[in-house]
Design a protein around this motif. Structure first.
Motif, PDB file in Angstrom:
ATOM      1  N   PHE A   1       2.011   5.213  -8.557  1.00  0.00           N
ATOM      2  CA  PHE A   1       3.438   5.485  -8.612  1.00  0.00           C
ATOM      3  C   PHE A   1       4.572   4.877  -9.605  1.00  0.00           C
ATOM      4  N   CYS A   2       4.411   3.125  -9.272  1.00  0.00           N
ATOM      5  CA  CYS A   2       5.366   2.460  -9.989  1.00  0.00           C
ATOM      6  C   CYS A   2       4.900   1.804 -10.928  1.00  0.00           C
TER       7      CYS A   2
ATOM      8  N   CYS B   1       4.721   0.312  -2.346  1.00  0.00           N
ATOM      9  CA  CYS B   1       3.579  -0.343  -2.439  1.00  0.00           C
ATOM     10  C   CYS B   1       3.855  -1.962  -2.128  1.00  0.00           C
TER      11      CYS B   1
ATOM     12  N   CYS C   1       9.461   2.128  -4.611  1.00  0.00           N
ATOM     13  CA  CYS C   1       7.995   2.372  -4.162  1.00  0.00           C
ATOM     14  C   CYS C   1       7.869   1.652  -3.126  1.00  0.00           C
TER      15      CYS C   1
ATOM     16  N   CYS D   1      -0.356  -0.005  -9.354  1.00  0.00           N
ATOM     17  CA  CYS D   1       0.137   1.163  -8.287  1.00  0.00           C
ATOM     18  C   CYS D   1       0.483   2.429  -9.219  1.00  0.00           C
TER      19      CYS D   1
HETATM   20 ZN   LIG Z   1       4.313   1.078  -6.469  1.00  0.00          ZN
END
Ligand SMILES: [Zn+2]
Length: 332
Positions: A317-318, A285, A283, A315
């Motif tokens: 995404f992750c 981030c 990721c 986050c």
């Molecule tokens: Zn992330």
């Protein structure tokens, strides 16, 4: 449409001996020169497992997101060094949104939003998506214009959408195969792992008139409308019939190397396999990025984010969790 499309760029340096050892998390470009075919083969193991197990996805949702990740690696892996390829769907099915973000040369991240109340066992990817659209965005850096391609999702799966995209937008004869499965192991270590694989095959003859292809099925056109048909080039007919024989299990088999699979398919015609392009799950981030996002919000919105004396941002995404004091988050 702009010309920066996800076409295939084969690296100039050929070849290496076929690896007998399976290599996971990589894209293998290949060429079958005698049939004017080029393609890429993706094998995903730990990287796919990493992305999917960060979220507790129900199996069907994990499989669909995995297919989107495989498709993204097939399309995005031709980007130049700092390019970015983003695949998104927005649909009315139980999985209303998914996004895969590929940052060249090798970074992948992804997530899906779904309504668990609308999931039923055995739903396939097409049913999970429903109707809506698939968008592909290519960003090749600040000096290049952004490209976006849009395809309708109309009850089909991601393979269907990719075929429609290449037929309508690119006009390159293309077939795509995607497969994702769960591997269960005994013994030590994790018992369950996601695996994925896919293949993209394109017909790129030097003479453009050889690239004629049959149109899509006319769908619900009125009775009496005759489908537009053309005689496809023999080489492309053969290419399509070869890729149609690839089984899902061959695409995800942890004991079958990508090279062996390509040789199994194309050995009679001669296949050149190029060096693999590695992939990894990572990721992009960071605490700094989340902090600067918070500072872009209105003061009132920031104040509403304070819960139990802190601001917590996860986050999507992750699933990394970032905690801020109200002061750090800019709340007076
Ligand atoms: Zn992330």
């Amino acid at each position: 449409m702009v010309s920066q499309s996800p076409d295939i760029k084969i690296p100039a340096t050929p070849i290496r001996a076929p690896s007998a050892v399976p290599v996971d998390d990589a894209v293998l470009p290949f060429e079958v020169a005698s049939l004017d075919l080029r393609g890429r083969l993706t094998r995903l193991g730990p990287a796919l497992d990493d992305v999917l197990t960060k979220h507790a996805y129900p199996p069907e949702v994990g499989k669909l997101l995995g297919e989107a990740i495989v498709l993204t690696t097939l399309l995005g892996s031709s980007l130049k060094f700092d390019g970015r390829f983003i695949l998104q769907t927005q649909t009315d099915g139980p999985v209303s949104f998914l996004i895969v973000d590929f940052q060249a040369p090798d970074r992948l991240r992804a997530y899906a939003r779904f309504d668990s109340k609308r999931l039923t066992p055995g739903q396939d990817s097409a049913a999970l998506l429903g109707k809506g659209h698939l968008a592909m965005t290519i960003d090749q850096g600040p000096d290049m214009s952004r490209y976006q391609g849009l395809v309708a999702l109309d009850g089909g799966n991601l393979e269907d959408a990719a075929h429609e995209y290449f037929l309508r937008s690119e006009q390159i004869p293309t077939r795509v195969r995607l497969a994702v499965g769960e591997e269960w192991r005994g013994g030590e270590g994790p018992k369950h792992r996601w695996r994925g694989g896919g293949m993209l095959l394109q017909f790129l003859p030097k003479a453009p008139e050889r690239a004629r292809q049959a149109d899509l099925h006319p769908g619900d056109a009125p009775d009496g409308v005759i489908a537009h048909t053309v005689d496809e080039d023999d080489a492309w007919v053969e290419g399509q019939s070869l890729i149609a024989t690839v089984e899902d299990i061959e695409l995800i088999d942890p004991d079958l190397s990508g090279e062996r699979l390509l040789y199994r398919l194309f050995h009679e015609r001669g296949v050149r396999v190029f060096p693999p392009l590695p992939l990894r799950a990572q990721c992009s981030c960071s605490r700094e990025a989340v902090s600067s996002m918070l500072s872009s919000f209105a003061a009132k919105d920031r104040a509403e984010m304070v819960k139990d004396g802190k601001v917590v941002v996860t986050c999507e995404f992750c699933s990394s969790v970032y905690e801020f004091t109200p002061h750090e988050a800019g709340v007076e």
